[in-house]
Motif scaffolding. Structure first.
Motif, PDB file in Angstrom:
ATOM      1  N   VAL A  10      -8.560  13.107  17.075  1.00  0.00           N
ATOM      2  CA  VAL A  10      -7.829  14.264  16.573  1.00  0.00           C
ATOM      3  C   VAL A  10      -8.345  14.606  15.182  1.00  0.00           C
ATOM      4  N   ASN A  11      -8.146  15.826  14.781  1.00  0.00           N
ATOM      5  CA  ASN A  11      -8.467  16.255  13.425  1.00  0.00           C
ATOM      6  C   ASN A  11      -7.153  16.447  12.686  1.00  0.00           C
ATOM      7  N   GLY A  12      -6.970  15.683  11.610  1.00  0.00           N
ATOM      8  CA  GLY A  12      -5.778  15.808  10.797  1.00  0.00           C
ATOM      9  C   GLY A  12      -4.678  14.910  11.297  1.00  0.00           C
ATOM     10  N   PRO A  13      -3.569  14.874  10.631  1.00  0.00           N
ATOM     11  CA  PRO A  13      -3.320  15.466   9.319  1.00  0.00           C
ATOM     12  C   PRO A  13      -4.243  14.873   8.242  1.00  0.00           C
ATOM     13  N   TYR A  14      -4.574  15.700   7.283  1.00  0.00           N
ATOM     14  CA  TYR A  14      -5.535  15.317   6.252  1.00  0.00           C
ATOM     15  C   TYR A  14      -4.833  14.696   5.058  1.00  0.00           C
ATOM     16  N   VAL A  15      -5.250  13.471   4.710  1.00  0.00           N
ATOM     17  CA  VAL A  15      -4.674  12.772   3.570  1.00  0.00           C
ATOM     18  C   VAL A  15      -5.783  12.336   2.629  1.00  0.00           C
ATOM     19  N   TYR A  16      -5.384  12.005   1.405  1.00  0.00           N
ATOM     20  CA  TYR A  16      -6.303  11.573   0.364  1.00  0.00           C
ATOM     21  C   TYR A  16      -5.767  10.282  -0.237  1.00  0.00           C
ATOM     22  N   GLY A  17      -6.633   9.304  -0.394  1.00  0.00           N
ATOM     23  CA  GLY A  17      -6.232   8.031  -0.963  1.00  0.00           C
ATOM     24  C   GLY A  17      -6.315   8.042  -2.474  1.00  0.00           C
ATOM     25  N   HIS A  38      -5.055   1.874   7.806  1.00  0.00           N
ATOM     26  CA  HIS A  38      -3.706   2.439   7.949  1.00  0.00           C
ATOM     27  C   HIS A  38      -3.791   3.866   8.488  1.00  0.00           C
ATOM     28  N   CYS A  39      -4.693   4.628   7.943  1.00  0.00           N
ATOM     29  CA  CYS A  39      -4.852   6.013   8.405  1.00  0.00           C
ATOM     30  C   CYS A  39      -5.310   6.048   9.861  1.00  0.00           C
ATOM     31  N   VAL A  79      -0.755  12.037   0.297  1.00  0.00           N
ATOM     32  CA  VAL A  79      -1.464  11.028  -0.485  1.00  0.00           C
ATOM     33  C   VAL A  79      -1.100   9.673   0.104  1.00  0.00           C
ATOM     34  N   VAL A  80      -2.086   8.823   0.294  1.00  0.00           N
ATOM     35  CA  VAL A  80      -1.821   7.481   0.795  1.00  0.00           C
ATOM     36  C   VAL A  80      -2.184   6.472  -0.297  1.00  0.00           C
ATOM     37  N   LEU A  81      -1.253   5.544  -0.545  1.00  0.00           N
ATOM     38  CA  LEU A  81      -1.406   4.524  -1.584  1.00  0.00           C
ATOM     39  C   LEU A  81      -1.182   3.140  -0.983  1.00  0.00           C
ATOM     40  N   PRO A  82      -1.836   2.114  -1.511  1.00  0.00           N
ATOM     41  CA  PRO A  82      -1.525   0.764  -1.046  1.00  0.00           C
ATOM     42  C   PRO A  82      -0.106   0.357  -1.458  1.00  0.00           C
ATOM     43  N   ALA A  83       0.309   0.735  -2.666  1.00  0.00           N
ATOM     44  CA  ALA A  83       1.640   0.455  -3.206  1.00  0.00           C
ATOM     45  C   ALA A  83       1.913   1.477  -4.307  1.00  0.00           C
ATOM     46  N   ARG A  84       3.176   1.689  -4.614  1.00  0.00           N
ATOM     47  CA  ARG A  84       3.533   2.673  -5.654  1.00  0.00           C
ATOM     48  C   ARG A  84       2.915   2.331  -7.010  1.00  0.00           C
ATOM     49  N   ILE A 108       2.620   8.697   0.965  1.00  0.00           N
ATOM     50  CA  ILE A 108       2.634   7.664   1.999  1.00  0.00           C
ATOM     51  C   ILE A 108       2.252   6.345   1.345  1.00  0.00           C
ATOM     52  N   VAL A 109       3.191   5.402   1.321  1.00  0.00           N
ATOM     53  CA  VAL A 109       2.964   4.098   0.708  1.00  0.00           C
ATOM     54  C   VAL A 109       2.777   3.082   1.823  1.00  0.00           C
ATOM     55  N   VAL A 110       1.603   2.454   1.856  1.00  0.00           N
ATOM     56  CA  VAL A 110       1.280   1.508   2.923  1.00  0.00           C
ATOM     57  C   VAL A 110       2.173   0.274   2.840  1.00  0.00           C
ATOM     58  N   ARG A 111       2.351  -0.277   1.660  1.00  0.00           N
ATOM     59  CA  ARG A 111       3.146  -1.493   1.486  1.00  0.00           C
ATOM     60  C   ARG A 111       4.228  -1.224   0.459  1.00  0.00           C
ATOM     61  N   SER A 112       5.442  -1.152   0.943  1.00  0.00           N
ATOM     62  CA  SER A 112       6.568  -0.919   0.055  1.00  0.00           C
ATOM     63  C   SER A 112       7.033  -2.245  -0.529  1.00  0.00           C
ATOM     64  N   THR A 113       7.431  -2.240  -1.788  1.00  0.00           N
ATOM     65  CA  THR A 113       7.956  -3.458  -2.404  1.00  0.00           C
ATOM     66  C   THR A 113       9.469  -3.509  -2.327  1.00  0.00           C
ATOM     67  N   LYS A 114      10.095  -2.437  -1.875  1.00  0.00           N
ATOM     68  CA  LYS A 114      11.552  -2.402  -1.760  1.00  0.00           C
ATOM     69  C   LYS A 114      11.955  -2.742  -0.329  1.00  0.00           C
ATOM     70  N   PRO A 115      12.971  -3.616  -0.162  1.00  0.00           N
ATOM     71  CA  PRO A 115      13.431  -3.895   1.203  1.00  0.00           C
ATOM     72  C   PRO A 115      14.103  -2.667   1.789  1.00  0.00           C
ATOM     73  N   ARG A 116      13.964  -2.521   3.106  1.00  0.00           N
ATOM     74  CA  ARG A 116      14.621  -1.413   3.781  1.00  0.00           C
ATOM     75  C   ARG A 116      16.100  -1.687   3.888  1.00  0.00           C
ATOM     76  N   ARG A 117      16.889  -0.653   4.065  1.00  0.00           N
ATOM     77  CA  ARG A 117      18.331  -0.775   4.214  1.00  0.00           C
ATOM     78  C   ARG A 117      18.650  -1.755   5.342  1.00  0.00           C
ATOM     79  N   GLY A 118      19.493  -2.733   5.049  1.00  0.00           N
ATOM     80  CA  GLY A 118      19.909  -3.699   6.053  1.00  0.00           C
ATOM     81  C   GLY A 118      18.929  -4.842   6.249  1.00  0.00           C
ATOM     82  N   ASP A 119      17.789  -4.816   5.586  1.00  0.00           N
ATOM     83  CA  ASP A 119      16.794  -5.868   5.731  1.00  0.00           C
ATOM     84  C   ASP A 119      17.058  -6.935   4.677  1.00  0.00           C
TER      85      ASP A 119
END
Length: 139
Positions: A10-17, A38-39, A79-84, A108-119
């Motif tokens: 597929v072509n897209g969606p287009y992101v930039y790291g 990840h992309c 925008v894709v980032l490894p972490a914020r 788009i953050v690949v690895r979040s440092t915050k736990p998800r709700r209920g986790d």
């Protein structure tokens, strides 16, 4: 997670790291590879990678200005980032997030440092093993 296109190209969606300076070129290459993977897994087209080569001391560095410029393109999705933390120190990162949001691009953050709700587990604790009559424990 199954690809929505059944593994057809597929072509897209287009992101930039976007990456900040790291301690070594090998670490930087590994982070770039992780963004690309990840992309690929999420059917995003990684069109470019912007890298800070020096210390992040101001909001409008050359790499960040370049990122903002491409986010104004009509097909730019996000925008894709490894972490914020790759956006810089907290004060600078907050302003950069605001400027990215103004472009209507997704962050788009690949690895979040915050736990998800209920986790209740640490973010990178691994898979959960379920045992009868016991609490969830990391494997």
């Amino acid at each position: 997670m199954e690809p929505i296109t059944e593994r057809r190209p597929v072509n897209g969606p287009y992101v930039y790291g976007y990456l900040r300076r790291t301690s070594s070129e090998a670490r930087l290459a590994a982070l770039a590879d992780s963004l690309a993977e990840h992309c690929r897994q999420h059917e995003l087209t990684l069109c470019g990678l912007f890298m800070e080569r020096g210390a992040v001391t101001e909001v409008r560095s050359p790499a960040f200005v370049g990122l903002l410029d491409v986010l104004t393109l009509p097909d730019a999705y996000g925008v894709v980032l490894p972490a914020r933390s790759h956006l810089g120190p907290k004060r600078i990162a907050a302003e950069r997030e605001r400027q990215i949001a103004q472009t209507s691009a997704r962050l788009i953050v690949v690895r979040s440092t915050k736990p998800r709700r209920g986790d209740r587990r640490p973010v990178d604790a691994g898979p959960v093993v379920r045992q009868r009559g016991a609490r969830d424990v990391p494997a």
